[in-house]
Scaffold this motif. Structure first.
Motif, short mmCIF file in Angstrom:
data_model
loop_
_atom_site.label_atom_id
_atom_site.label_comp_id
_atom_site.label_asym_id
_atom_site.label_seq_id
_atom_site.Cartn_x
_atom_site.Cartn_y
_atom_site.Cartn_z
N PRO A 46 0.79 -1.24 0.00
CA PRO A 46 0.00 0.00 0.00
C PRO A 46 0.82 1.30 0.00
CG PRO A 46 -1.11 -1.62 1.35
CD PRO A 46 0.21 -2.24 0.94
N THR A 81 14.78 -14.55 -7.93
CA THR A 81 14.74 -15.96 -8.33
C THR A 81 13.37 -16.27 -8.92
OG1 THR A 81 16.22 -16.42 -6.49
CG2 THR A 81 15.15 -18.32 -7.49
N SER A 325 -8.18 2.89 1.96
CA SER A 325 -7.42 3.75 1.05
C SER A 325 -7.17 5.08 1.72
CB SER A 325 -8.21 3.96 -0.24
OG SER A 325 -7.49 4.79 -1.13
C1 LIG Z 1 0.50 0.14 -5.45
C2 LIG Z 1 -0.43 -0.69 -4.63
C3 LIG Z 1 -1.15 -0.09 -3.61
C4 LIG Z 1 -2.03 -0.84 -2.84
N1 LIG Z 1 -2.76 -0.22 -1.86
C5 LIG Z 1 -3.67 -0.93 -1.15
C6 LIG Z 1 -4.49 -0.28 -0.19
O1 LIG Z 1 -4.41 0.92 0.02
N2 LIG Z 1 -5.37 -1.03 0.52
C7 LIG Z 1 -5.50 -2.37 0.31
O2 LIG Z 1 -6.34 -3.00 0.97
N3 LIG Z 1 -4.74 -3.02 -0.60
C8 LIG Z 1 -3.83 -2.33 -1.35
N4 LIG Z 1 -3.06 -2.97 -2.29
C9 LIG Z 1 -3.22 -4.42 -2.50
C10 LIG Z 1 -2.24 -5.27 -1.68
O3 LIG Z 1 -0.98 -4.69 -1.62
C11 LIG Z 1 -2.16 -6.66 -2.33
O4 LIG Z 1 -3.43 -7.23 -2.18
C12 LIG Z 1 -1.09 -7.54 -1.70
O5 LIG Z 1 0.19 -7.05 -1.98
C13 LIG Z 1 -1.19 -8.99 -2.22
O6 LIG Z 1 -0.20 -9.75 -1.64
P1 LIG Z 1 0.34 -11.11 -2.33
O7 LIG Z 1 1.41 -11.64 -1.45
O8 LIG Z 1 -0.80 -11.93 -2.72
O9 LIG Z 1 1.01 -10.62 -3.71
P2 LIG Z 1 2.27 -9.68 -3.91
O10 LIG Z 1 2.46 -8.80 -2.74
O11 LIG Z 1 2.07 -9.05 -5.25
O12 LIG Z 1 3.49 -10.68 -3.99
C14 LIG Z 1 3.65 -11.59 -5.05
C15 LIG Z 1 5.10 -12.01 -5.10
O13 LIG Z 1 5.24 -13.15 -5.95
C16 LIG Z 1 6.43 -13.00 -6.70
N5 LIG Z 1 6.34 -13.88 -7.87
C17 LIG Z 1 5.37 -13.93 -8.81
N6 LIG Z 1 5.63 -14.90 -9.71
C18 LIG Z 1 6.79 -15.49 -9.33
C19 LIG Z 1 7.57 -16.55 -9.84
N7 LIG Z 1 7.23 -17.24 -10.93
N8 LIG Z 1 8.72 -16.89 -9.20
C20 LIG Z 1 9.09 -16.23 -8.07
N9 LIG Z 1 8.37 -15.22 -7.54
C21 LIG Z 1 7.24 -14.84 -8.16
C22 LIG Z 1 6.48 -11.51 -6.98
O14 LIG Z 1 7.77 -11.10 -7.35
C23 LIG Z 1 6.05 -10.96 -5.62
O15 LIG Z 1 7.15 -10.88 -4.76
C24 LIG Z 1 -2.17 -2.23 -3.08
C25 LIG Z 1 -1.44 -2.84 -4.12
C26 LIG Z 1 -0.57 -2.08 -4.89
C27 LIG Z 1 0.20 -2.73 -6.01
#
Ligand SMILES: Cc1cc2nc3c(=O)[nH]c(=O)nc-3n(C[C@H](O)[C@H](O)[C@H](O)COP(=O)(O)OP(=O)(O)OC[C@H]3O[C@@H](n4cnc5c(N)ncnc54)[C@H](O)[C@@H]3O)c2cc1C
Length: 407
Positions: A46, A81, A325
């Motif tokens: 976020p 990686t 937000s």
């Molecule tokens: C700019 C931004 C602002 C946000 N603001 C808010 C907010 O204000 N309020 C809210 O509720 N939510 C917000 N969100 C949403 C929240 O951040 C996401 O829901 C959260 O990050 C999801 O977490 P995750 O671990 O599922 O995915 P991610 O945090 O995206 O992590 C996925 C990881 O997997 C890795 N990966 C993918 N494929 C591979 C592969 N083949 N091999 C190795 N690694 C891989 C990526 O490199 C990454 O490190 C925001 C998102 C963004 C992008």
């Protein structure tokens, strides 16, 4: 081959919180490996469209666990990686450099990636998307010398980025395809409030516009819109949605439909393989439907929940969807699921930055938006949605009645 009891594939928000919870629950040395394509340790996303983009937060401020913590806990963490092949029968992953990792339990946490514009000119310099720390840093660095910015997309990412850029005194235009901002979530009353708030802070909003072309030789210098309007700019930031990262699982036997399909325990159809966060399509026991949530709280809670399940506490994930937000000097929160709403009730004054919106299906509360309201509203909203509370519309609309006394 490196082998560990648990592998988290993806080093984002799920990974950071799942690792923390596993440690709390007694993780042994060397039992967990995190594999991440990212070049940074798990961080909060976020702030990338808020404090970090504004230049207020530093990289270390947004790490979920301090750098030294991983070594102290004897957690293997492999950054930069990329996993390319997944063999669930052999219980192994292979990276783009040919390294193999074996596991007993796998948590898929590959998240989502930003959707790209498909208009001509989308490969010009200074056209940005926002997902990673690097993206945010690039936008911030380029914003330092920008005078005019075009932000494409009227969802929360577009709105947050526009608010940060406008506060840097950059002339900012927000381009929205729909007839109002965030029409997928906001009621017309809410969109109207936010549009006026943005206008009063100098953001120009162009509605019912689609991008025809991005103009420029090497660098973008204008966005051509369907109405014929040209928006002159030094940079473009597009917030046009995200898609779950699932392609490496295509031939693994996993069920994939709008994300990796999991049940209420976050288990996939393959034993010992789980998914959580933005990539997971899970069964929501409160609303009795399948959903995939791309929000902070879902990533945190599902990461923690997975840790409990694999440590032996196999309970269903029962959780009210939540989102927050921050824009300009305002913060708001939203709980629940708007689908099926038959009416909405506003409490407070929707022409001021202090109001809440309550979505009812018949007389059952299904969702609530709360901004600058008495604390009891933010406390009761998730409780009442979870307990499927029935409320009288008239009682809820009575502005003189505290929420706790609404029947
Ligand atoms: C700019 C931004 C602002 C946000 N603001 C808010 C907010 O204000 N309020 C809210 O509720 N939510 C917000 N969100 C949403 C929240 O951040 C996401 O829901 C959260 O990050 C999801 O977490 P995750 O671990 O599922 O995915 P991610 O945090 O995206 O992590 C996925 C990881 O997997 C890795 N990966 C993918 N494929 C591979 C592969 N083949 N091999 C190795 N690694 C891989 C990526 O490199 C990454 O490190 C925001 C998102 C963004 C992008």
């Amino acid at each position: 081959m490196n082998s560990s009891k648990y592998i988290i594939l993806g080093g984002g928000m799920v990974a950071g919180y799942a690792a923390k919870e596993l440690v709390k629950q007694g993780l042994g040395p060397g039992e967990l490996t995190i594999i991440s394509a990212d070049d940074a340790l798990p961080y909060e996303r976020p702030p990338l469209s808020k404090g970090f983009l504004a230049g207020k937060d530093k990289e270390a401020d947004i790490l979920i666990n301090a750098q030294e913590w991983y070594a102290q806990q004897k957690i293997g963490i492999n950054l930069k990686t990329l996993v390319q092949d997944v063999d669930l029968k052999k219980r192994s992953l292979r990276t783009s450099s040919g390294e193999s990792f074996g596991f007993e339990n796998l948590l898929i946490a590959t998240g989502a990636r930003a959707r790209k514009l498909d208009s001509p000119g989308n490969d010009l310099h200074n056209v940005f998307y926002l997902r990673s720390l690097d993206d945010s840093r690039n936008i911030r660095d380029n914003a330092a010398s920008a005078r005019r910015a075009a932000v494409i997309g009227g969802g929360f990412i577009g709105m947050e980025v526009a608010s940060v850029l406008a506060q840097k005194d950059i002339e900012t235009t927000l381009i929205v395809r729909e007839d109002r901002v965030w029409s997928r979530v906001f009621t017309p009353t809410m969109s109207k409030f936010f549009e006026q708030y943005y206008a009063s802070r100098g953001v120009r909003i162009l509605k019912e516009e689609t991008v025809v072309r991005l103009e420029g030789k090497e660098r973008v210098n204008a966005v051509a819109l369907s109405s014929g309007t040209q928006v002159t700019c030094d940079m473009v930031i597009a917030g046009v949605g995200a898609a779950p990262v699932t392609e490496i699982f295509a031939n693994t036997g996993l069920e994939i439909e709008n994300g990796i399909v999991v049940n209420e325990y976050l288990e996939t159809n393959q034993p010992g393989v789980f998914a959580a966060g933005d990539v997971a399509s899970y069964y929501d026991k409160i609303f009795n439907k399948r959903r995939r949530v791309e929000h902070w709280d879902n990533a945190v809670s599902q990461g923690q929940h997975w840790a409990s399940v694999v440590r032996g506490d196999r309970q269903a994930f029962v959780h009210v969807p939540y989102f927050f937000s921050d824009i300009f000097d305002l913060s708001y929160e939203l709980w629940g699921d708007l689908q099926g709403a038959t009416e909405t009730v506003v409490r407070g004054d929707a022409n001021s930055p202090s109001f809440s919106v309550w979505w009812l299906n018949g007389d059952q509360l299904i969702a609530a938006f709360v901004m600058n309201r008495p604390d009891e509203e933010r406390q009761l909203a998730p409780e009442w949605i979870k307990s499927k509370r029935h409320l009288s519309r008239e009682s809820l609309a009575d502005q003189n009645r505290p929420l706790s006394e609404v029947k």
